[in-house]
Design an enzyme around this catalytic site. Structure first.
Site, PDB file in Angstrom:
ATOM      1  N   ARG A  26       4.704   1.952  -2.485  1.00  0.00           N
ATOM      2  CA  ARG A  26       4.134   2.507  -1.254  1.00  0.00           C
ATOM      3  C   ARG A  26       2.857   1.780  -0.809  1.00  0.00           C
ATOM      4  O   ARG A  26       1.902   2.402  -0.326  1.00  0.00           O
ATOM      5  CB  ARG A  26       3.839   4.006  -1.403  1.00  0.00           C
ATOM      6  CG  ARG A  26       5.066   4.856  -1.624  1.00  0.00           C
ATOM      7  CD  ARG A  26       6.050   4.835  -0.461  1.00  0.00           C
ATOM      8  NE  ARG A  26       7.260   5.535  -0.819  1.00  0.00           N
ATOM      9  CZ  ARG A  26       8.354   4.936  -1.335  1.00  0.00           C
ATOM     10  NH1 ARG A  26       8.401   3.616  -1.484  1.00  0.00           N
ATOM     11  NH2 ARG A  26       9.407   5.648  -1.662  1.00  0.00           N
ATOM     12  N   SER A  73       5.922  12.963   1.885  1.00  0.00           N
ATOM     13  CA  SER A  73       5.269  13.125   0.575  1.00  0.00           C
ATOM     14  C   SER A  73       3.773  12.866   0.701  1.00  0.00           C
ATOM     15  O   SER A  73       3.363  11.823   1.221  1.00  0.00           O
ATOM     16  CB  SER A  73       5.862  12.156  -0.438  1.00  0.00           C
ATOM     17  OG  SER A  73       7.212  12.479  -0.659  1.00  0.00           O
ATOM     18  N   GLU A 104      -0.501   9.486  -1.103  1.00  0.00           N
ATOM     19  CA  GLU A 104       0.281   8.463  -0.387  1.00  0.00           C
ATOM     20  C   GLU A 104      -0.169   8.448   1.078  1.00  0.00           C
ATOM     21  O   GLU A 104      -0.203   7.410   1.717  1.00  0.00           O
ATOM     22  CB  GLU A 104       1.774   8.823  -0.472  1.00  0.00           C
ATOM     23  CG  GLU A 104       2.662   7.886   0.318  1.00  0.00           C
ATOM     24  CD  GLU A 104       4.156   8.187   0.131  1.00  0.00           C
ATOM     25  OE1 GLU A 104       4.562   8.602  -0.978  1.00  0.00           O
ATOM     26  OE2 GLU A 104       4.904   8.026   1.109  1.00  0.00           O
TER      27      GLU A 104
HETATM   28  C1  LIG Z   1       9.621  14.235   7.147  1.00  0.00           C
HETATM   29  C2  LIG Z   1       9.116  12.928   6.569  1.00  0.00           C
HETATM   30  C3  LIG Z   1       9.860  12.274   5.597  1.00  0.00           C
HETATM   31  C4  LIG Z   1       9.401  11.073   5.040  1.00  0.00           C
HETATM   32  N1  LIG Z   1      10.170  10.444   4.093  1.00  0.00           N
HETATM   33  C5  LIG Z   1       9.758   9.266   3.577  1.00  0.00           C
HETATM   34  C6  LIG Z   1      10.562   8.565   2.601  1.00  0.00           C
HETATM   35  O1  LIG Z   1      11.646   8.986   2.232  1.00  0.00           O
HETATM   36  N2  LIG Z   1      10.093   7.399   2.119  1.00  0.00           N
HETATM   37  C7  LIG Z   1       8.904   6.858   2.510  1.00  0.00           C
HETATM   38  O2  LIG Z   1       8.531   5.777   2.044  1.00  0.00           O
HETATM   39  N3  LIG Z   1       8.107   7.499   3.425  1.00  0.00           N
HETATM   40  C8  LIG Z   1       8.519   8.682   3.955  1.00  0.00           C
HETATM   41  N4  LIG Z   1       7.728   9.328   4.877  1.00  0.00           N
HETATM   42  C9  LIG Z   1       6.428   8.767   5.264  1.00  0.00           C
HETATM   43  C10 LIG Z   1       6.517   7.840   6.500  1.00  0.00           C
HETATM   44  O3  LIG Z   1       7.728   8.063   7.174  1.00  0.00           O
HETATM   45  C11 LIG Z   1       6.432   6.367   6.076  1.00  0.00           C
HETATM   46  O4  LIG Z   1       5.237   6.113   5.364  1.00  0.00           O
HETATM   47  C12 LIG Z   1       6.484   5.418   7.275  1.00  0.00           C
HETATM   48  O5  LIG Z   1       6.468   4.106   6.799  1.00  0.00           O
HETATM   49  C13 LIG Z   1       5.320   5.649   8.215  1.00  0.00           C
HETATM   50  O6  LIG Z   1       5.457   4.802   9.347  1.00  0.00           O
HETATM   51  P1  LIG Z   1       4.455   4.987  10.576  1.00  0.00           P
HETATM   52  O7  LIG Z   1       4.739   3.944  11.567  1.00  0.00           O
HETATM   53  O8  LIG Z   1       4.511   6.396  11.054  1.00  0.00           O
HETATM   54  O9  LIG Z   1       3.073   4.685   9.846  1.00  0.00           O
HETATM   55  P2  LIG Z   1       1.635   5.325  10.136  1.00  0.00           P
HETATM   56  O10 LIG Z   1       1.544   6.674   9.521  1.00  0.00           O
HETATM   57  O11 LIG Z   1       1.287   5.224  11.550  1.00  0.00           O
HETATM   58  O12 LIG Z   1       0.719   4.318   9.290  1.00  0.00           O
HETATM   59  C14 LIG Z   1       0.826   4.256   7.888  1.00  0.00           C
HETATM   60  C15 LIG Z   1      -0.033   3.096   7.391  1.00  0.00           C
HETATM   61  O13 LIG Z   1       0.534   1.881   7.873  1.00  0.00           O
HETATM   62  C16 LIG Z   1      -0.450   1.133   8.573  1.00  0.00           C
HETATM   63  N5  LIG Z   1       0.218   0.427   9.669  1.00  0.00           N
HETATM   64  C17 LIG Z   1       1.105   0.945  10.560  1.00  0.00           C
HETATM   65  N6  LIG Z   1       1.522  -0.008  11.406  1.00  0.00           N
HETATM   66  C18 LIG Z   1       0.880  -1.149  11.055  1.00  0.00           C
HETATM   67  C19 LIG Z   1       0.872  -2.461  11.557  1.00  0.00           C
HETATM   68  N7  LIG Z   1       1.615  -2.838  12.600  1.00  0.00           N
HETATM   69  N8  LIG Z   1       0.064  -3.382  10.959  1.00  0.00           N
HETATM   70  C20 LIG Z   1      -0.699  -3.041   9.907  1.00  0.00           C
HETATM   71  N9  LIG Z   1      -0.728  -1.794   9.374  1.00  0.00           N
HETATM   72  C21 LIG Z   1       0.044  -0.855   9.945  1.00  0.00           C
HETATM   73  C22 LIG Z   1      -1.458   2.155   9.066  1.00  0.00           C
HETATM   74  O14 LIG Z   1      -2.721   1.557   9.272  1.00  0.00           O
HETATM   75  C23 LIG Z   1      -1.466   3.149   7.893  1.00  0.00           C
HETATM   76  O15 LIG Z   1      -2.315   2.684   6.859  1.00  0.00           O
HETATM   77  C24 LIG Z   1       8.175  10.531   5.452  1.00  0.00           C
HETATM   78  C25 LIG Z   1       7.418  11.194   6.443  1.00  0.00           C
HETATM   79  C26 LIG Z   1       7.889  12.385   6.998  1.00  0.00           C
HETATM   80  C27 LIG Z   1       7.070  13.059   8.056  1.00  0.00           C
END
Ligand SMILES: Cc1cc2nc3c(=O)[nH]c(=O)nc-3n(C[C@H](O)[C@H](O)[C@H](O)COP(=O)(O)OP(=O)(O)OC[C@H]3O[C@@H](n4cnc5c(N)ncnc54)[C@H](O)[C@@H]3O)c2cc1C
Length: 305
Positions: free
Chosen positions: A177, A227, A297
């Protein structure tokens, strides 16, 4: 607060794609968070570069948001610029068996693209909400699969917006992660992801299977960030929190989910302070009962940088 000159520079570069005093509760899946001094949604790479350059020139801190599915925004004002990449949504199939995917492409856009063209290899991401930038920064995955396995290359722009680099897989340090080794404040612009030829029917069947298994195990009908803690080696954070007696425990509008104890749900009107307090309670309880230190996380933004 950012200076008037910086504000004008951002407005000149981004037009209506920058807003001031923008509530982060609207941009994160937990639906909590105070305002950001500025909230930028650049639509092109050039606008990303210009936004970063303005931040550097005016010494304004910035942070990056994808779709906010793994982000807890504090109740305090975020001092600086939150840059959201959701408008960079280019997605193209290349002849070499890779997809060029821009950082703002969503998990559902990518899944639908792969189903439509019968491309296999990315089905595991169908239920991981967010953008590709977020997937890469978090090395998102499910048990036994992680995004790093299909990454060929990442395109990154430096924190000052001056330099764009194409980093091959061998130069990237993925961890559980996490993606380590990028300069803080760097922004992922796109990635090359490897896929293999399959059929629409087969890819759709695998997607449906994965989504169905998720429905049963996770509280998907309430705002959460998925998570909250990474799983400690050889164990599950949810199991430890449940064993510590906190499953279903509530503080104000925030609740340690009664469906999956590693989720914190916003049951309505929660504040970031309440969610943070539950995070700390879970850490303390698991340390006392099992001697394990839970590591968040979820990424926290807001307040002073
Ligand atoms: C219901 C639910 C289920 C989930 N299940 C899973 C799962 O099964 N497995 C899993 O791994 N995660 C899971 N997650 C967590 C989430 O979906 C992941 O972490 C996903 O990768 C987040 O993407 P985001 O674009 O929303 O990131 P954000 O929350 O917007 O950002 C997360 C991090 O990434 C960085 N970031 C985002 N975009 C960039 C970019 N372009 N350049 C540099 N840094 C960047 C941000 O600065 C931050 O530190 C779940 C979340 C929810 C709500």
């Amino acid at each position: 607060m950012i200076s008037r000159a910086a504000r004008e520079a951002l407005e000149e570069a981004l037009g209506d794609r920058v807003r001031f005093d923008h509530p982060l509760s609207r941009c994160t899946s937990l639906r909590v968070g105070g305002p950001a001094d500025a909230f930028a949604t650049p639509a092109t790479r050039d606008e990303v570069a210009r936004t970063l350059a303005i931040c550097a020139a005016h010494q304004i801190p910035h942070c990056v948001i994808g779709a906010g599915f793994n982000t807890l925004a504090l109740d305090d004002r975020l001092e600086g610029v939150a840059i959201q990449l959701g408008k960079l949504r280019g997605l193209e199939e290349r002849p070499d068996g890779c997809l060029r995917v821009e950082a703002g492409v969503s998990h559902s856009q990518l899944t639908n693209f792969c189903i439509g063209r019968g491309l296999a290899g990315l089905e595991f991401g169908c239920g991981i909400p967010g953008t590709i930038g977020g997937w890469l920064a978090m090395n998102a995955g499910i048990p036994g699969r992680e995004i790093q396995e299909v990454v060929q290359e990442i395109e990154v722009i430096s924190p000052t917006g001056r330099e764009v680099r194409h980093l091959p897989r061998a130069a990237l340090r993925f961890a559980y992660r996490a993606l380590r080794g990028l300069a803080p404040g760097s922004v992922i612009l796109s990635a090359l992801l490897r896929v293999r030829l399959s059929t629409t029917v087969a890819v759709r069947a695998e997607v449906d299977r994965l989504l169905a298994s998720r429905q049963a195990a996770q509280p998907l009908d309430v705002p959460s960030c998925g998570s909250v803690f990474v799983n400690p080696p050889g164990d599950f954070a949810g199991r430890l929190i449940e064993a510590a007696g906190l499953k279903g425990h509530r503080l104000g509008g925030a609740e340690i989910s009664s469906v999956h104890a590693n989720f914190i749900a916003n049951r309505g009107g929660a504040t970031a302070a309440e969610i943070l307090a539950l995070i700390q309670e879970a850490q303390t309880a698991v340390w006392r009962t099992a001697g394990v230190r839970l590591v968040p996380e979820v990424r926290i933004i807001g307040g002073k940088p």
